[in-house]
Design a protein around this motif. Structure first.
Motif, PDB file in Angstrom:
ATOM      1  N   TRP A  51       0.947  -1.304   0.118  1.00 57.60           N
ATOM      2  CA  TRP A  51       0.059   0.052  -0.116  1.00 57.60           C
ATOM      3  C   TRP A  51       0.910   1.212  -0.056  1.00 57.60           C
ATOM      4  O   TRP A  51       0.248   2.479  -0.653  1.00 57.60           O
ATOM      5  N   LEU A  52       2.024   1.043   0.575  1.00 60.31           N
ATOM      6  CA  LEU A  52       2.961   2.432   0.832  1.00 60.31           C
ATOM      7  C   LEU A  52       3.799   2.412  -0.482  1.00 60.31           C
ATOM      8  O   LEU A  52       4.464   3.360  -0.715  1.00 60.31           O
ATOM      9  N   THR A  53       3.908   1.527  -1.353  1.00 56.32           N
ATOM     10  CA  THR A  53       4.705   1.614  -2.385  1.00 56.32           C
ATOM     11  C   THR A  53       4.240   1.718  -3.827  1.00 56.32           C
ATOM     12  O   THR A  53       4.829   1.892  -4.723  1.00 56.32           O
ATOM     13  N   GLU A  54       2.964   1.311  -3.921  1.00 59.65           N
ATOM     14  CA  GLU A  54       2.373   1.380  -5.110  1.00 59.65           C
ATOM     15  C   GLU A  54       2.272   2.572  -5.850  1.00 59.65           C
ATOM     16  O   GLU A  54       1.864   3.403  -4.897  1.00 59.65           O
ATOM     17  N   LYS A  55       2.129   2.785  -7.168  1.00 61.63           N
ATOM     18  CA  LYS A  55       2.206   3.840  -7.889  1.00 61.63           C
ATOM     19  C   LYS A  55       0.688   4.170  -8.231  1.00 61.63           C
ATOM     20  O   LYS A  55       0.192   3.381  -8.959  1.00 61.63           O
ATOM     21  N   ALA A  56       0.370   5.377  -8.050  1.00 65.05           N
ATOM     22  CA  ALA A  56      -0.966   5.701  -8.666  1.00 65.05           C
ATOM     23  C   ALA A  56      -1.211   5.639 -10.074  1.00 65.05           C
ATOM     24  O   ALA A  56      -2.023   5.055 -10.684  1.00 65.05           O
ATOM     25  N   GLU A  57      -0.162   6.162 -10.963  1.00 64.93           N
ATOM     26  CA  GLU A  57      -0.102   6.178 -12.279  1.00 64.93           C
ATOM     27  C   GLU A  57      -0.213   4.697 -12.848  1.00 64.93           C
ATOM     28  O   GLU A  57      -0.387   4.620 -14.027  1.00 64.93           O
ATOM     29  N   GLU A  58      -0.056   3.582 -12.326  1.00 62.28           N
ATOM     30  CA  GLU A  58       0.066   2.315 -12.777  1.00 62.28           C
ATOM     31  C   GLU A  58      -1.241   1.535 -12.416  1.00 62.28           C
ATOM     32  O   GLU A  58      -1.335   0.357 -12.586  1.00 62.28           O
TER      33      GLU A  58
END
Length: 734
Positions: free
Chosen positions: A695-702
């Motif tokens: 949750w802390l590392t995922e990127k919104a643009e992906e």
């Protein structure tokens, strides 16, 4: 808004001194307090002598000065015979400035006094207006002292009836006391201001209440407290060589004054009661001047107070509720979406403003709606099992296998769509939903999908009716409709809404209907950045305008700079639809004055490892000076996480209280609960115990729009949890 009380500190200190038996410790503390009270009385003799030299106008005023003089030994300043601000001739008998606040004292040598129906009579003459002049002076003094940050409720108008005892009445905002009662009533409020705050208030009072003559305020330095030991009294403070000294205090000759109003024993008991009173937290009584001005600010209609986390919005809201209760007729309602928060706020106001707590009503939004419906005789039946059954039946009949039944959305997403977007905005026609901008919902719906959602809503509504039940959204809608049909008659003079961003459009309409657009009637407090529920709306939809009546608080008083920087990383790119209609990225405080240790983030191997580390962290922080179990909050995103944390802590012997049972009364137990239950609260130390590292590392643009929306709400929730921390933050993920 958790805070520690002296009893907690004393308990912690006793636990740290294992060599001293508990009975001896308690006896020594009792002796110390009694000796301290005696020291106050000896120092007060000097103050009495000073009081006797004042050029007070009459013997009755001199007796009041003498009665109050013992306060000078407890850090109070007595300003006698001061000029009435704005008047050439009128004088103020006495202004008392000290740890309990500011007291404007006027002595009345009135005979045959009676009070009835908020009026005061001298014989047959109504002399209420004389006291109202004193009340007006207190009100103007509040405005003057706001400029140094003193909360309005810390200025008190006191009328003293000479020669009377056992009198404790109110005439409007004026406290009416006998001259034998005034010392006790002031002392018993305890310490509400620190020494620096007293100094700041005193400096302002000296310029506001100019002296008639050149008399200085009564001020006495308190002797060091003397503790009786086995061989005589022992001075607690070391001498110049660093070694404790032994002294035998000699009684000082009493000054030549009229017969004392109180005996030495009565004075000691009154002073001891004040010394032992639990001090109110300084943030409750002393605000930043900008905050204090907002508390007293008058708005000519609905108003909004907003600001980032930690800027003191809830504190300002409580002070404003107390201020409105003092200055207006009728009750003030303080409400919020979180069911358990009103009980906590009530306890805070009891400590903050005990004089008006009975004129402020605390109730959740749903509790308020239920009360309205009960009073109107409208029956509402809410049954959780029947509601769930109605939803399941409607889904199976309409949505299963449809355009909205995909792997990308759980049923919960569509339940929120029905509850918050359709019912929460009060939509009743398909055409309204078809054209609706779904604020806060990133997943775009085509007409085919919207049609299925609307059919699902209608099927669900029919299933509820067939079962003879309502859901919580229905309860709000029915109460709002009742208020439109017949407005409430003079129940509330003002409504203060905390965490307003969590409410639905229909909730806002219902609460606004209680007071309408009356001046100072409707105050919304909140921060759009902390929105954690779907179904955004605008105030315009609710028929509420706050144009030109908004205030932004921009100094973070709660968090350290390190905690705020860490938490803000979660929402730095977050956009949300603000209730005033604009798309915003969140308010950023202009100042964060406090510094502290960096937050701790740990990556755990598994759930068992996370629970073990959590227990160790709790023991670490309570070992620090000034931190107790009651200062720690363990917060989870889910009820399952709450249950797991509670079980692990109890197994380790750590005392625990669930936030659903916490009512604001100080308790020395670790507070465990969901993040939603923690809204509006604060803790010295916060442990966030169940996020996943991804949750802390995922990127919104992906992410696609569905997962991005989920991520935004999840990160806002974590942001809320982290910004509950005052001094320390610990986050553990797997």
């Amino acid at each position: 808004m958790d805070a520690r009380f002296p009893a907690d500190r004393e308990e912690s200190d006793r636990e740290g001194r294992h060599a001293m038996p508990a009975g001896d410790s308690a006896a020594q503390e009792q002796s110390r307090q009694l000796a301290l009270a005696a020291a106050h009385e000896r120092a007060a003799a000097d103050a009495r002598a000073t009081a006797s030299r004042y050029g007070v106008a009459s013997a009755t005023e001199q007796r009041t000065a003498a009665a109050l003089a013992p306060l000078a030994a407890a850090g109070y300043h007595l300003l006698a015979d001061r000029r009435w601000p704005g008047s050439r001739r009128a004088q103020v008998d006495m202004v008392v400035v000290g740890p309990a606040g500011v007291f404007i004292v006027d002595t009345k040598a009135w005979a045959d006094v009676r009070m009835a129906e908020d009026r005061i009579f001298r014989g047959q003459e109504d002399v209420t207006d004389e006291l109202m002049a004193l009340a007006d002076l207190a009100y103007r003094t509040e405005g003057e002292l706001v400029e140094v940050g003193l909360a309005p409720g810390e200025v008190h108008a006191v009328a003293v009836l000479a020669g009377r005892s056992g009198v404790d009445e109110r005439v409007g905002p004026v406290r009416v006391l006998g001259d034998r009662d005034v010392l006790r009533q002031i002392a018993r409020r305890g310490a509400r201001l620190g020494q620096e705050q007293v100094d700041a208030v005193l400096a302002r009072c000296l310029s506001w209440f100019t002296h008639v003559d050149a008399a200085a305020p009564i001020s006495t330095t308190l002797p060091e407290p003397v503790l009786p030991g086995p061989r005589g009294p022992v001075l607690l403070a070391p001498d110049e060589d660093g070694a404790p000294d032994t002294v035998v205090p000699e009684p000082r000759p009493a000054p030549d004054l009229p017969t004392p109003l109180l005996s030495e024993g009565e004075v000691q008991r009154a002073m001891l009661e004040g010394l032992m009173a639990e001090p109110v937290e300084e943030w409750m009584s002393f605000l930043h001047p900008a905050q204090a001005r907002v508390v007293r600010r008058s708005y000519n209609g609905p108003a909004r107070i907003r600001g980032a986390a930690g800027t003191g919005k809830t504190v300002v809201g409580l002070h404003r509720a107390a201020y409105l209760a003092r200055t207006q007729q009728g009750k003030v309602l303080v409400t919020t979406y979180i069911r358990t928060l009103p009980d906590v706020l009530r306890q805070q106001l009891t400590r903050l403003a005990p004089d008006v707590v009975d004129r402020v009503e605390f109730a959740g939004v749903h509790e308020t709606a239920k009360r309205i419906l009960d009073e109107r005789g409208v029956s509402v039946r809410i049954d959780g099992k029947q509601i769930a059954s109605a939803w399941t039946a409607a889904w199976g009949r309409v949505a299963g296998g449809s355009a909205i039944d995909t792997d990308r959305h759980e049923q919960e997403y569509w339940h929120d769509e029905v509850s918050y977007v359709i019912k929460g905005r009060g939509l009743t026609r398909w055409e309204e939903y078809a054209a609706l901008p779904r604020l806060g919902r990133r997943h775009r719906l085509g007409m085919q999908q919207r049609r299925v959602v609307w059919d699902l809503y209608e099927a669900y509504d029919k299933e509820l009716r067939d079962r003879g039940v309502h859901d919580f959204a229905d309860q709000i809608a029915l109460a709002e409709a009742e208020l439109r049909r017949e407005p409430l008659a003079e129940r509330y003079t003002a409504v203060v809404v905390d965490e307003a961003q969590d409410l639905t459009c229909v909730m806002i309409r219902m609460l606004h209907a209680l007071v309408g657009d009356a001046p100072d009637g409707f105050t919304l407090i909140g921060d759009g950045q902390q929105t954690i529920y779907p179904g955004g709306f605008t105030l315009a939809e609710a028929g509420v305008s706050v144009a030109g009546r908004g205030t932004v608080l921009d100094v973070n008083y709660r968090n350290t700079r390190e905690i705020l920087q860490f938490a803000s990383l979660l929402v730095k790119d977050d956009e949300y639809a603000d209730i005033e209609g604009a798309t915003a990225r969140g308010d950023r405080p202009t100042e964060v004055p406090r510094r502290g240790p960096k937050p701790v983030y740990v990556r755990c191997q598994n759930e068992a490892d996370r629970q073990r580390r959590m227990v160790l962290r709790v023991h670490e922080v309570v070992a620090e000076v000034g931190t107790n179990f009651g200062d720690v909050g363990v917060l989870s995103l889910s009820r399952r996480g709450v249950e797991s944390a509670t079980e692990a802590l109890k197994k380790a012997g750590v005392p625990v209280v669930n936030l659903e049972q916490y009512d604001g009364v100080p308790v020395n137990r670790v507070k465990v609960g969901t993040i939603k239950r923690a809204k509006g609260l604060e803790f010295k130390q916060v442990l966030v115990v169940d996020p996943f590292a991804s949750w802390l590392t995922e990127k919104a643009e992906e992410l696609d729009e569905v997962d991005r929306e989920r991520r935004e709400f999840r990160l806002r929730e974590l942001y809320v949890a982290m910004t509950r921390a005052r001094d320390g933050l610990w986050v553990a993920s797997i």
